[in-house]
Design a protein around this motif. Structure first.
Motif, PDB file in Angstrom:
ATOM      1  N   VAL A 236       0.838  -1.198   0.000  1.00  0.00           N
ATOM      2  CA  VAL A 236       0.000   0.000   0.000  1.00  0.00           C
ATOM      3  C   VAL A 236       0.878   1.255   0.000  1.00  0.00           C
ATOM      4  O   VAL A 236       1.837   1.338   0.763  1.00  0.00           O
ATOM      5  N   PRO A 237       0.564   2.241  -0.857  1.00  0.00           N
ATOM      6  CA  PRO A 237       1.370   3.470  -0.913  1.00  0.00           C
ATOM      7  C   PRO A 237       1.375   4.222   0.420  1.00  0.00           C
ATOM      8  O   PRO A 237       0.511   4.006   1.267  1.00  0.00           O
ATOM      9  N   ALA A 238       2.346   5.135   0.534  1.00  0.00           N
ATOM     10  CA  ALA A 238       2.477   5.945   1.753  1.00  0.00           C
ATOM     11  C   ALA A 238       1.335   6.943   1.853  1.00  0.00           C
ATOM     12  O   ALA A 238       0.648   7.223   0.867  1.00  0.00           O
ATOM     13  N   ASP A 239       1.159   7.503   3.066  1.00  0.00           N
ATOM     14  CA  ASP A 239       0.025   8.398   3.318  1.00  0.00           C
ATOM     15  C   ASP A 239      -0.022   9.589   2.368  1.00  0.00           C
ATOM     16  O   ASP A 239      -1.096   9.987   1.928  1.00  0.00           O
ATOM     17  N   ALA A 240       1.148  10.181   2.070  1.00  0.00           N
ATOM     18  CA  ALA A 240       1.149  11.369   1.203  1.00  0.00           C
ATOM     19  C   ALA A 240       0.543  11.014  -0.156  1.00  0.00           C
ATOM     20  O   ALA A 240      -0.266  11.771  -0.712  1.00  0.00           O
ATOM     21  N   ALA A 241       0.899   9.833  -0.690  1.00  0.00           N
ATOM     22  CA  ALA A 241       0.349   9.409  -1.978  1.00  0.00           C
ATOM     23  C   ALA A 241      -1.152   9.121  -1.843  1.00  0.00           C
ATOM     24  O   ALA A 241      -1.934   9.423  -2.750  1.00  0.00           O
ATOM     25  N   LEU A 242      -1.545   8.563  -0.703  1.00  0.00           N
ATOM     26  CA  LEU A 242      -2.975   8.280  -0.503  1.00  0.00           C
ATOM     27  C   LEU A 242      -3.782   9.574  -0.398  1.00  0.00           C
ATOM     28  O   LEU A 242      -4.907   9.659  -0.873  1.00  0.00           O
ATOM     29  N   ARG A 243      -3.162  10.588   0.239  1.00  0.00           N
ATOM     30  CA  ARG A 243      -3.863  11.882   0.317  1.00  0.00           C
ATOM     31  C   ARG A 243      -4.049  12.481  -1.077  1.00  0.00           C
ATOM     32  O   ARG A 243      -5.115  13.005  -1.398  1.00  0.00           O
ATOM     33  N   ALA A 244      -2.987  12.386  -1.888  1.00  0.00           N
ATOM     34  CA  ALA A 244      -3.096  12.914  -3.258  1.00  0.00           C
ATOM     35  C   ALA A 244      -4.198  12.167  -4.021  1.00  0.00           C
ATOM     36  O   ALA A 244      -4.988  12.771  -4.760  1.00  0.00           O
ATOM     37  N   LEU A 245      -4.263  10.864  -3.809  1.00  0.00           N
ATOM     38  CA  LEU A 245      -5.305  10.071  -4.471  1.00  0.00           C
ATOM     39  C   LEU A 245      -6.691  10.497  -3.986  1.00  0.00           C
ATOM     40  O   LEU A 245      -7.602  10.729  -4.790  1.00  0.00           O
ATOM     41  N   ALA A 246      -6.842  10.620  -2.656  1.00  0.00           N
ATOM     42  CA  ALA A 246      -8.143  11.025  -2.097  1.00  0.00           C
ATOM     43  C   ALA A 246      -8.544  12.396  -2.633  1.00  0.00           C
ATOM     44  O   ALA A 246      -9.715  12.650  -2.928  1.00  0.00           O
ATOM     45  N   ALA A 247      -7.551  13.281  -2.781  1.00  0.00           N
ATOM     46  CA  ALA A 247      -7.849  14.619  -3.297  1.00  0.00           C
ATOM     47  C   ALA A 247      -8.311  14.531  -4.746  1.00  0.00           C
ATOM     48  O   ALA A 247      -9.242  15.222  -5.164  1.00  0.00           O
ATOM     49  N   SER A 248      -7.687  13.645  -5.518  1.00  0.00           N
ATOM     50  CA  SER A 248      -8.061  13.538  -6.925  1.00  0.00           C
ATOM     51  C   SER A 248      -9.440  12.881  -7.073  1.00  0.00           C
ATOM     52  O   SER A 248     -10.176  13.176  -8.010  1.00  0.00           O
ATOM     53  N   LEU A 249      -9.793  12.011  -6.131  1.00  0.00           N
ATOM     54  CA  LEU A 249     -11.103  11.360  -6.200  1.00  0.00           C
ATOM     55  C   LEU A 249     -12.206  12.266  -5.666  1.00  0.00           C
ATOM     56  O   LEU A 249     -13.344  12.220  -6.145  1.00  0.00           O
ATOM     57  N   GLY A 250     -11.867  13.056  -4.668  1.00  0.00           N
ATOM     58  CA  GLY A 250     -12.904  13.735  -3.891  1.00  0.00           C
ATOM     59  C   GLY A 250     -13.227  12.830  -2.711  1.00  0.00           C
ATOM     60  O   GLY A 250     -13.372  11.615  -2.874  1.00  0.00           O
ATOM     61  N   ARG A 251     -13.311  13.458  -1.548  1.00  0.00           N
ATOM     62  CA  ARG A 251     -13.513  12.714  -0.288  1.00  0.00           C
ATOM     63  C   ARG A 251     -14.646  11.701  -0.384  1.00  0.00           C
ATOM     64  O   ARG A 251     -14.535  10.560   0.040  1.00  0.00           O
TER      65      ARG A 251
END
Ligand code: ATP
Ligand code: MG
Length: 431
Positions: A315-330
């Motif tokens: 699983v990617p690191a938190d920073a990458a997951l945050r970027a993903l969540a931002a691109s998806l929308g919460r």
């Protein structure tokens, strides 16, 4: 001998009794009888009667003219629950889309206009007697969907029956009788005459009612129904179909989401724009189109990258997951993760379930705990204007740059630090 499950609710029996005491026939018909004979619960017990709609309305205190032109009167019971009572009828003058009905038919004529033998069984709840002129019970025993009468003719009368046959077969895990299947295949080129709304309703009922919708959608593909109705799914891949089934079973509250996810999985082999076009042609609601096509589109961007990462580093690191969540929308994070898990559960070799579960938990945690949108920043546009940055596109760009930095490093999300960064960005911008 009638099976023990064939027990209509007391209120329905009462309505039947009132009709019979007044000299009319009254029979339970349709899906409820079929489901009861299969041992399944069914909420809506419909009645068919020899009484005309006017006679039905005269016999009961509280009635609603729910479908008077088709002979259907809603009878309200003591608790205000509505039960449909429909006058025996036969269909005349069909053009493959609209039926014109005629009253004054017998029970057997009414059963003869029904689509499949399993849907054409009647039950008299007072005499406790079944009427089954088309051997529907035998087909239930053989687990087979078979048209009433000559399949080709019945499908020509109403092309929707082709899609209904596929849905019932998948729902009950039945086979389809050969003549009925051939009539479905022959119907495919004419399905375009159905209104997009009716087609969409069939798709929706399929993803709502069927445990493994891929069974139905495989038949939509193989019969040519997809080719005619949704050309972009004409050759839908086995893995896209399998991923529809692999989505988790919903709780009651998550049912609407599951419907959207199942469609996103079905359209998963397309790009977002093609999915959007197909959904729009089928008159899906704007909300559903937006959600489904956004999920499809985000999957084309992130799906393969995430898969490769899961297979190599986990699983990617938190920073990458945050970027993903931002691109998806919460609000789309959970749906995206479920959809990805379904896709990767059916790839060869599958991505191990514990990795997918960990990804889901961590993605949702950052999506809801951390700052990932401009609105989550410790400063807003007013703060920046008060700090001397002029309103306008530059201010908007600065806010975007700030959230990008905060996604990278959440500790930067303090008022002082952000104002300092904003001033620095503004002065570089002005220089
Ligand atoms: P469900 O559980 O999906 O509601 P159902 O069998 O009750 O299943 P309905 O669409 O509610 O299906 O229709 C009720 C009954 O009316 C069917 O069982 C069938 O006898 C008849 N019927 C419905 N649609 C058609 C059709 N297009 N052609 C012929 N008969 C039909
Ligand atoms: Mg029904």
């Amino acid at each position: 001998m009638t099976p023990p499950t064939l027990r209509p609710p007391g209120q329905v029996v009462e309505i039947a009794r009132t009709l019979q005491l007044a000299g009319f026939e009254a029979w339970c018909v349709g899906g409820a009888v079929r489901d009861a004979l299969l041992g399944l619960a069914h909420l809506d017990w419909d009645l068919a009667t020899s009484a005309t709609p006017q006679e039905v309305r005269r016999l009961f205190k509280r009635t609603v003219p729910v479908g008077i032109e088709f002979g259907t009167v809603g009878v309200l019971d003591r608790d205000g629950r509505m039960h449909e009572v429909t006058t025996f009828r036969h269909d005349v003058q069909t053009d493959g889309r609209h039926a014109v009905v005629q009253f004054g038919a017998s029970l057997d004529e009414d059963l003869a206009r029904r689509d499949f033998t399993i849907n054409a069984i009647a039950y008299d709840p007072i005499a406790k007697q079944l009427r089954d002129p088309f051997e529907g019970q035998q087909d239930l025993g053989r687990r087979m969907v078979r048209a009433v009468g000559v399949a080709d003719e019945r499908m020509r009368e109403d092309r929707l029956r082709a899609l209904r046959a596929i849905r019932f077969a998948a729902r009950f895990d039945f086979t389809i009788d050969d003549a009925t299947w051939n009539a479905i295949v022959a119907s495919a080129p004419y399905l375009t005459r159905l209104s997009p709304e009716r087609v969409r309703q069939e798709l929706e009922k399929t993803v709502e009612q069927v445990v493994c919708p891929s069974v139905a959608f495989t038949r939509w593909r193989d019969s040519g129904a997809f080719g005619a109705l949704i050309p972009s799914l004409a050759d839908v891949s086995p893995s896209a179909l399998a991923s529809v089934d692999a989505l988790p079973l919903p709780t009651l509250a998550s049912r609407p989401l599951r419907k959207l996810l199942r469609f996103a999985a079905l359209f998963g082999g397309l790009d977002g724009k093609s999915a959007e076009r197909a959904l729009r042609a089928l008159r899906f609601s704007n909300h559903d189109i937006a959600t489904i096509s956004a999920l499809v589109e985000r999957m084309t961007v992130h799906g393969a990258v995430l898969e490769a990462q899961f297979r190599s580093h986990g699983v990617p690191a938190d920073a990458a997951l945050r970027a993903l969540a931002a691109s998806l929308g919460r609000l789309r994070a959970a749906g995206f993760s479920r959809l990805l898990a379904a896709r990767l559960a059916v790839t060869e070799p599958p991505v191990p379930a514990p990795i997918l579960r960990l990804f889901h938990r961590r993605l949702l945690r950052v999506a809801f705990r951390d700052a990932i949108e401009v609105a989550d920043l410790a400063v807003d546009g007013d703060d920046l204007r008060a700090a001397g940055i002029a309103a306008g596109p530059t201010l908007g760009r600065i806010l975007q740059a700030l959230i990008a930095e905060v996604i990278e490093d959440p500790s930067a999300n303090t008022r002082d630090a952000l104002l300092a960064r904003a001033r620095a960005m503004a002065s570089v911008g002005n220089a």
